[in-house]
Write a protein that holds these residues in place. Structure first.
Motif, mmCIF file in Angstrom:
data_model
loop_
_atom_site.group_PDB
_atom_site.id
_atom_site.type_symbol
_atom_site.label_atom_id
_atom_site.label_comp_id
_atom_site.label_asym_id
_atom_site.label_seq_id
_atom_site.Cartn_x
_atom_site.Cartn_y
_atom_site.Cartn_z
ATOM 1 N N LEU A 6 -1.042 -5.564 5.331
ATOM 2 C CA LEU A 6 -2.258 -5.985 6.029
ATOM 3 C C LEU A 6 -2.338 -7.506 6.122
ATOM 4 O O LEU A 6 -1.958 -8.226 5.204
ATOM 5 N N ARG A 7 -2.859 -7.965 7.252
ATOM 6 C CA ARG A 7 -3.034 -9.391 7.486
ATOM 7 C C ARG A 7 -4.424 -9.596 8.075
ATOM 8 O O ARG A 7 -4.897 -8.795 8.868
ATOM 9 N N CYS A 8 -5.086 -10.669 7.697
ATOM 10 C CA CYS A 8 -6.425 -10.967 8.188
ATOM 11 C C CYS A 8 -6.327 -11.860 9.426
ATOM 12 O O CYS A 8 -5.683 -12.908 9.390
ATOM 13 N N THR A 9 -6.967 -11.433 10.514
ATOM 14 C CA THR A 9 -6.935 -12.237 11.736
ATOM 15 C C THR A 9 -7.955 -13.372 11.691
ATOM 16 O O THR A 9 -7.895 -14.270 12.519
ATOM 17 N N ARG A 14 -2.311 -12.984 4.235
ATOM 18 C CA ARG A 14 -1.902 -11.623 3.907
ATOM 19 C C ARG A 14 -2.942 -11.043 2.958
ATOM 20 O O ARG A 14 -3.416 -11.726 2.052
ATOM 21 N N VAL A 15 -3.296 -9.791 3.145
ATOM 22 C CA VAL A 15 -4.261 -9.115 2.281
ATOM 23 C C VAL A 15 -3.530 -8.625 1.035
ATOM 24 O O VAL A 15 -2.563 -7.881 1.129
ATOM 25 N N SER A 16 -3.991 -9.080 -0.114
ATOM 26 C CA SER A 16 -3.413 -8.643 -1.390
ATOM 27 C C SER A 16 -4.138 -7.394 -1.860
ATOM 28 O O SER A 16 -5.329 -7.237 -1.606
ATOM 29 N N LEU A 17 -3.426 -6.512 -2.534
ATOM 30 C CA LEU A 17 -4.064 -5.325 -3.088
ATOM 31 C C LEU A 17 -3.650 -5.157 -4.537
ATOM 32 O O LEU A 17 -2.536 -5.482 -4.924
ATOM 33 N N PHE A 18 -4.612 -4.695 -5.332
ATOM 34 C CA PHE A 18 -4.405 -4.565 -6.763
ATOM 35 C C PHE A 18 -4.847 -3.170 -7.194
ATOM 36 O O PHE A 18 -6.033 -2.844 -7.138
ATOM 37 N N CYS A 27 -18.278 -12.041 -7.272
ATOM 38 C CA CYS A 27 -17.301 -12.655 -6.360
ATOM 39 C C CYS A 27 -18.007 -13.185 -5.111
ATOM 40 O O CYS A 27 -18.950 -12.566 -4.616
ATOM 41 N N ASP A 28 -17.536 -14.311 -4.625
ATOM 42 C CA ASP A 28 -18.078 -14.858 -3.389
ATOM 43 C C ASP A 28 -16.961 -15.505 -2.572
ATOM 44 O O ASP A 28 -15.814 -15.603 -3.004
ATOM 45 N N TYR A 29 -17.329 -15.937 -1.383
ATOM 46 C CA TYR A 29 -16.367 -16.512 -0.446
ATOM 47 C C TYR A 29 -15.590 -17.669 -1.074
ATOM 48 O O TYR A 29 -14.360 -17.752 -0.944
ATOM 49 N N LEU A 30 -16.274 -18.581 -1.735
ATOM 50 C CA LEU A 30 -15.600 -19.753 -2.301
ATOM 51 C C LEU A 30 -14.603 -19.383 -3.394
ATOM 52 O O LEU A 30 -13.571 -20.035 -3.538
ATOM 53 N N PHE A 31 -14.906 -18.331 -4.159
ATOM 54 C CA PHE A 31 -13.963 -17.888 -5.185
ATOM 55 C C PHE A 31 -12.618 -17.532 -4.551
ATOM 56 O O PHE A 31 -11.569 -17.981 -5.002
ATOM 57 N N CYS A 59 -10.843 -14.761 2.960
ATOM 58 C CA CYS A 59 -12.224 -14.797 3.444
ATOM 59 C C CYS A 59 -12.996 -13.496 3.252
ATOM 60 O O CYS A 59 -14.214 -13.469 3.433
ATOM 61 N N SER A 60 -12.324 -12.388 2.879
ATOM 62 C CA SER A 60 -12.983 -11.094 2.711
ATOM 63 C C SER A 60 -12.392 -10.350 1.524
ATOM 64 O O SER A 60 -11.235 -10.564 1.168
ATOM 65 N N TRP A 61 -13.167 -9.450 0.954
ATOM 66 C CA TRP A 61 -12.687 -8.658 -0.171
ATOM 67 C C TRP A 61 -13.422 -7.328 -0.195
ATOM 68 O O TRP A 61 -14.536 -7.204 0.304
#
Length: 83
Positions: A6-9, A14-18, A27-31, A59-61
């Motif tokens: 996954l990639r964020c447009t 790249r979107v990381s997954l755990f 959690c917030d945007y700046l984190f 930018c998203s989670w």
């Protein structure tokens, strides 16, 4: 099943997954903006939860602990980065 490329447009990250983790409610945007993709820094806000999965770009989670269609979330701009 989910795409592991996954990639964020929006932020072009790249979107990381755990696996077996969720994100802390604080959690917030700046984190994420300041700590992606450094796992050692991200661990500060990760909570162990068997069967769950934590996703994040810069930018998203999202935390997912049951089947969900992420394509229906209008705020996410995650697309397959091609295999």
């Amino acid at each position: 099943r989910t795409c592991d490329q996954l990639r964020c447009t929006a932020c072009d990250f790249r979107v990381s997954l755990f696996n077996d983790y969720i994100w802390d409610q604080t959690c917030d945007y700046l984190f994420f903006r300041n700590n992606m993709p450094e796992l050692s820094k991200l661990r500060a806000k990760m909570i162990k939860k068997k069967g769950a999965r934590a996703y994040a770009c810069q930018c998203s989670w999202r935390s997912v602990d049951e089947l969900a269609d992420l394509q229906t979330d209008q705020q996410l701009r995650w697309v397959c980065g091609k295999h």
